[in-house]
Every structure is written in structure tokens, then in C-alpha cells.
Design a protein around this motif. Sequence first.
Motif, short mmCIF file in Angstrom:
data_model
loop_
_atom_site.label_atom_id
_atom_site.label_comp_id
_atom_site.label_asym_id
_atom_site.label_seq_id
_atom_site.Cartn_x
_atom_site.Cartn_y
_atom_site.Cartn_z
N TYR A 1 0.92 -1.12 -0.08
CA TYR A 1 -0.07 0.02 0.05
C TYR A 1 0.93 1.32 0.15
O TYR A 1 1.64 1.42 0.79
N TRP B 1 -12.98 -5.28 -0.57
CA TRP B 1 -12.48 -4.56 0.82
C TRP B 1 -13.67 -4.24 1.94
O TRP B 1 -14.51 -3.68 1.52
N TYR C 1 -8.44 -7.45 -0.37
CA TYR C 1 -8.03 -6.23 -0.81
C TYR C 1 -6.92 -5.81 0.32
O TYR C 1 -5.80 -5.37 0.05
N GLY D 1 -2.52 -4.87 0.82
CA GLY D 1 -2.40 -3.66 1.68
C GLY D 1 -3.26 -3.03 2.12
O GLY D 1 -3.05 -1.85 2.66
N LEU D 2 -4.42 -2.93 1.55
CA LEU D 2 -5.39 -1.78 1.95
C LEU D 2 -5.54 -1.91 3.46
O LEU D 2 -5.82 -2.98 4.04
N ASN E 1 -4.33 2.94 -5.01
CA ASN E 1 -4.08 1.78 -4.44
C ASN E 1 -5.10 0.51 -4.80
O ASN E 1 -4.96 -0.57 -4.44
#
Length: 578
Positions: free
Chosen positions: A61, A206, A216, A220-221, A550
Motif C-alpha cells: 500500500y 475490501w 484487498y 495492503g489496503l 492503491n
Amino acid sequence: MGGISRRRLVAGMAGAGAGVALWPGRAAARERALTRSAERAVRIGGTTLEQVAMPVGDGAYKRLVAGPGWPLVVRGELAGADGGRDARRAGLASFVQFTDLHLTDTESPVRFEYLARFNDSAHRPQETLTVRGASSLVERVNAVRQGPYTGLPFSFVMATGDNTDNHERIELDWYLTVMSGGRITPNSGDPGRYEGVQNSGSGMYWNPESGLQDAYKAKGLPLIPGLLSSAIRPFDAPGLSVPWYTTVGNHDDSIEGSLPDLGLLNDLYTGARKVEGCDDATARQLADALLHDPGEAVLLLGKLLAGGGALRTVTPDERRHPFTPAEFARAHLDPAHTGAGPVGHGFSQESADSGRLYYTFDLADNVLGISLDTTNRAGFADGSLGTAQLHWLESVLKANSGHWYDGDGHVVRGGSQSRLVVVFSHHTSGTMGNLLPDPYRLFEGRHSGAELVALLQRFPNVVAWVNGHTHTNQIIPHGHSIPERAFWEINTASHVDYPHHARIIEIADNHDGTLSLFTTLIESAAPYRTDFADTSDPGLAALYRELAYNDPYATPATRIGTAADHNTELLLTRPATT
């Protein structure tokens, strides 16, 4: 240029933005270019000449910070660049282009989020924040106020289509309120809670408020407690302080910009059943059908609703009802949405009666604006022009041209009136190949982007065609071989996918036989740095930009374009009749 070719310079500037060293001394060359760009400008504050979002960090991210600005690139493919033109220059027009805002009702039952792994535009992690992001862009325009190279105040903003995501009445109301100002609640269905895929508990999406390790978060989210409840919170949009106009896009007149709206899915729009998932094979088949076979797509959607997919019950909302072209025009005429004007924002009572969404307007003194409707209600994302509109356009150009060329290249003398012309549309010259018959005008011919280019090149006073749709920054010269028949096509990236750009466009007379069209990109007024604990309106707008960068299914590097598509001076031979 110290022996460096223009092509190499442009490539180097593009690489500089991406952190790629393409020749020795690149940093010094970039710094000189930035300094020269600033020296030539009246002011650069608030534009990408001053600073641009830049990713940092080694993790999956990437955080965004304020990076160095992008320099001005002079493009002389269509006319030479004589020295001393800055001192002679007289500004003729200054305005701003918005495009592809995609204000999205993320809780709507008629969405295809479950196709994101095959089509990145089906779902974006930042979608709940589109309305706040657009309002922050309005704040930027209100603060900048004037063109950086002519110093002329902005005379208007033109939004070149896909202002809504799914042509719902509630999305249209959000768009009109963002542009004109007022109180907005970016939520549908249950007024007290969010009912969309991002709190579904499905690992496909996400889930920002949940500890679920979804697909997600694996990329890295972050976990952001309170994001969804904050996203649907009411807020006051300031509205533009300058007049604004609207051009229609395919997402403004068809289902998710892809399927023909024949009224067959209206009950689904306003109903309680929302598909949130399906198996990979069906998803792949539906994603392909949306691109190639709308009929099959409708059948597949019906099967999913009949139990072939993961269904969720949501609160029904009549405001999700799709609007027609006539209703689109009528909503613009509502006095509640006049804002800074003009009444109707390009659309008239005749537009509301007929559903005809193309028109002309006075862009500036001696400059005519023409807004086209390039959508095709037969479905598919790409567009075309109907025969009636093409003939109308030709008649408008003839009425405003001192001379033009016929189909055989012979000069035809017109009347004494001649004005510079800027054309606006949603689609580009390369995305107007959808020649299927319009189901509402079955016996009318359709015409491609190549035909439109050929028509525009017959009129020397056409200087620019400004458009969107591709979500990519790209500027294309047309008519290299005959300078008098040349114009620039200016395509600007969207404000839903990164890089979230709008574009200032200025027209100036250099008093040396040339015109300069300056194109300067701007970002929203949101801060560059984000704080996951900050759910204020500016904090949410900042998250909107960073989440877009992202998005694991998006390709931001290709959409940004090269330096030759960013901040430019586009030179053009001045029409002899002006």
C-alpha cells in the motif's frame, strides 16, 4: 535543448514523474524545465505546475505525498514555436474541464461489483467517496480561479460526461448539487446505515471496518474503522463559483454504461435484491457479455437474480429509478440547481421536451462551444453520432465559419461571421466505433470518430476537441499535413480512477500567426497526506485519492499519460479568417 530531441525530452519528463532516470542530468533538466514553466506563468498555485501527488513507501500500500510539479511541454507538431510570443500573447478564453466523475450509488441493486477481478471499473475501493471527491475538486477550481498562463478568470466549467455512474435519479441529484452547491447525503436505501458490498463480509471485497482478511487487505489496503458511516454522512457542498455546463456520457444513459436501458430492469433498480457474488466462470462470462453481447448479459443477470448468485436484501429506494435523456435535461433546468448558472447548464426546454442533448453556447468573445451527444443507447461503452446530429453539427460549423472545405478539398466561402470553435464530447475519436442502430431511432445511420474528425478538419476555425471516456490523459494532433485544417484532441483522465485530474484549458493569440492552447492539470483541494483516523470531509477526500491509487485491479501508471499529455502548450496555425 542541448542536443536532446523533443521526443527524448518528453520521454524523460514522463520518466521523471515515475522516478525513472532516462538520461544523465535528468534531475537538473527537470528543475530547469520547472523553473522555466513557472517563469512563463502568471501564477502556478493550486495546479500540477506547482506540485503533484507522488507515491512513497516500500509496502504494497503506497501513501501519497506532495511531489514536484510537472513542467510545461511545448508541442509544435502542428505549428512552429517562435520566440518572444509570451510578450505578445493575448488571452482569448480560459475554462476548466471535469470528466468522468462517476458519482456512484454504491448500494444500488444494479451494479456488477462481483466482476471487478475481470473488469476493474466494476468496483473500486474508493467508490463510497466519489461525491466528496468531486466536491473537493470544485473547491480547487474555486480557489485557483484563473488560467495560469493568460491570467484570465475561468469563464465556465464543462463536465464531459459520465457525471453519474448508473444513470440513477439519486446520482443525478448528487451531481447537480455538487456543481451548484447544497446539502448532500451520499447514501441511498436505509438512511441510517450503509448497505453495500464493503460490509458484506465477503472476502472478494475490501471490508474497511472489519478485521476480515479479504482480498484487498491481502494487497495492503488498511483497516479504517468508521469509514463507511462517515462516507454516508451529510455534508454541505460549496458548488462552483463560475457557470458550468454538462455533456452527456454513456454512464448517464445506460445501465452501468454498458447495457441498453429499455425499461426492463427498473424494478430491479428500486427493489430489494442485490447480487454480491457469483462463481468465477459465470463472472467471466458476464464480463465478456457486457463487452460483446448485451442480450446475453441481461439473461445471465436474470439467472443470478433467480438464485445463481449470492443475494443480499437491501432497503428499496425509488430514488434509484433510472432517468431518461429528457429527464436528464429537465433536472438541469430545475431552479434549485441553477447555482452560478446558466439556467439549464446548456440544456433548454426543447432539450427537456425532445431528449436531444446536444447544443451550442458562447464559450468566450468570438469563440463558440459545441457540446455533442456521442452516446449510443444500443448499449456498449463506446459511442457514435446519429445522422441528424452530424448534419446539425455541419450546419452549425458552416454558420460560424468564414470559409471551409468541401468533401473534395475545395474552398467554399461562407458568410462574414467566423468564430473559433471548441467541440466537447464524452467519447474520443478512437472510441466512436459503436455503429449499432439506436433502439430509439432504428432507421437512423450512425457515424464513427473517423467521420467526425474528417468533418472537423473541413473547418479551419475548429481549434480543439475536448473529451473524456478513456480515463487517460492523452493529447492527439490531427491534420499534420495541412496546417489550416489541423486541430488538437484533448482527452483528460477521469475523476474516479487515479490520477483524479481535471484540466484547465486556455486559448491565446500569439500575434505571430499562431494560437497557443495551454492545458494544465489540477487535482482536488484534498490534502495529499492521509490519516486513517481522520474522517473529516477533507480527510475523506484525501482517502479517496489514495485509495484510487492503491486499487489492486487498476493501472494508474498507464492512465496518467506522458508529460506530453499533462501540462502543455499546443501550438496551432491561427485561422486566416479570425
